[in-house]
Design a protein around this motif. Sequence first.
Motif, mmCIF file in Angstrom:
data_model
loop_
_atom_site.group_PDB
_atom_site.id
_atom_site.type_symbol
_atom_site.label_atom_id
_atom_site.label_comp_id
_atom_site.label_asym_id
_atom_site.label_seq_id
_atom_site.Cartn_x
_atom_site.Cartn_y
_atom_site.Cartn_z
ATOM 1 N N ARG A 1 0.988 -1.176 -0.034
ATOM 2 C CA ARG A 1 0.081 0.032 -0.100
ATOM 3 C C ARG A 1 0.712 1.288 0.044
ATOM 4 N N HIS B 1 -5.313 -8.446 0.689
ATOM 5 C CA HIS B 1 -4.817 -9.083 1.851
ATOM 6 C C HIS B 1 -5.895 -8.928 2.893
ATOM 7 N N HIS C 1 -9.093 -7.509 1.021
ATOM 8 C CA HIS C 1 -9.585 -6.182 -0.024
ATOM 9 C C HIS C 1 -8.265 -6.106 -0.887
ATOM 10 N N HIS D 1 -6.545 -8.330 7.177
ATOM 11 C CA HIS D 1 -6.222 -8.202 8.605
ATOM 12 C C HIS D 1 -7.357 -7.989 9.587
#
Length: 364
Positions: free
Chosen positions: A72, A108, A149, A110
């Motif tokens: 990112r 990924h 996402h 989280h």
Amino acid sequence: MTTRQFSAADHELDGLYAQLAEQSLQPLWELSGLLTEEPRTRAIPFRWPGRELRELGRRAGDLVPVDRGGDRRVLACCNPGLGGAPYAVPTLWAAVQHLRGNEVAPAHRHTPSALRFVVEGEGVWTVVDGDPLHMGAGDLILTPSWTFHEHHNPGDRPMIWLDVLDLPIVSALDAVFFEEGPDGQDGRTGSRSASERWFGGGPGLVPVDGPALPEHRSPLLAYRWADTDRALAALLDVTGSRYATLRYSDPVRGGDVMPTMRCEISRVPAGMATDTLRQTGGRVLCVLHGSGEIRIGARRFAAEPGDIFAVPSWTPWAVHAGTEIDVFSTSDAPVLEALGLMRTQNLTTGGNGGVTAQLTGAGE
Ligand code: GTQ
Ligand code: FE2
């Protein structure tokens, strides 16, 4: 031995302090600042100007590939009071993310929950557990805890947006998990997400035979500007008030969009001002349209589109419109409410000339 050792003039007491430190013990009577009369936060009122964020995001886009550092390209707003921690307030991560044309930030997931708020531009899709959500100006997009996402920008134009995550909360609870997505890109697009077709059907309309509702968050993952804009205008109209504030909610159960973050948006017509409020917990503001002044504690900041602000706990704040101004905000209110720790105060209406004001608990 890393435990802080206290010292005393009295020789025997000093000896005791040395022994305590050796056993990783500290005497409460030497500790201060633990049980303060009121919240004492190290965070300070602060503004990150939108113009700088746009420019620096663009420069990062020129210099730094998206696959460096968690896949990112993100600039984190660091409150100068927090000793270098990359957090806007002690409980919330706020950042600007820049994605160039034809770039992909791969999937990924989280445990920290995230939301995206778009100030300008459009054309990026965030694919949440396989559901493609288009991002456009004024839209609020959710990527809840543990959902995969990916962000992809199939057009030529770069795009920038605000990310807010509950990362500091999840991190303080030692509950951070992270996982990379399956190899290869999703790259899906679509005009309307499945989430919106199921749960964004229309005002007050929810499916009778819908999919099972996710336990801790809204099943609707995108809140569109056209709907928000219409609702703000209608609320101003019906109340005849000086300003209007809406809370983004789970369309089925009415709660907050995610368990740790409350999202709200205020419209303040030209020349008007909001009440001065304070509450326990931190808040991040982002100006969508218009300009004016945002007052936080003793500070008065000029406000322009794209500006991000930190409102520390128990610090009074108000929006003063120059031109009509729309201000998005995220707070940790659901956490404080769940724990019975929410206190709110309206210093404009509740006060004896603003000196004392009524405290209200959660649910009032
Ligand atoms: O877009 O997935 O600002 O994982 C920080 C962590 C954005 C993201 C952030 C992230 C993301
Ligand atoms: Fe992420």
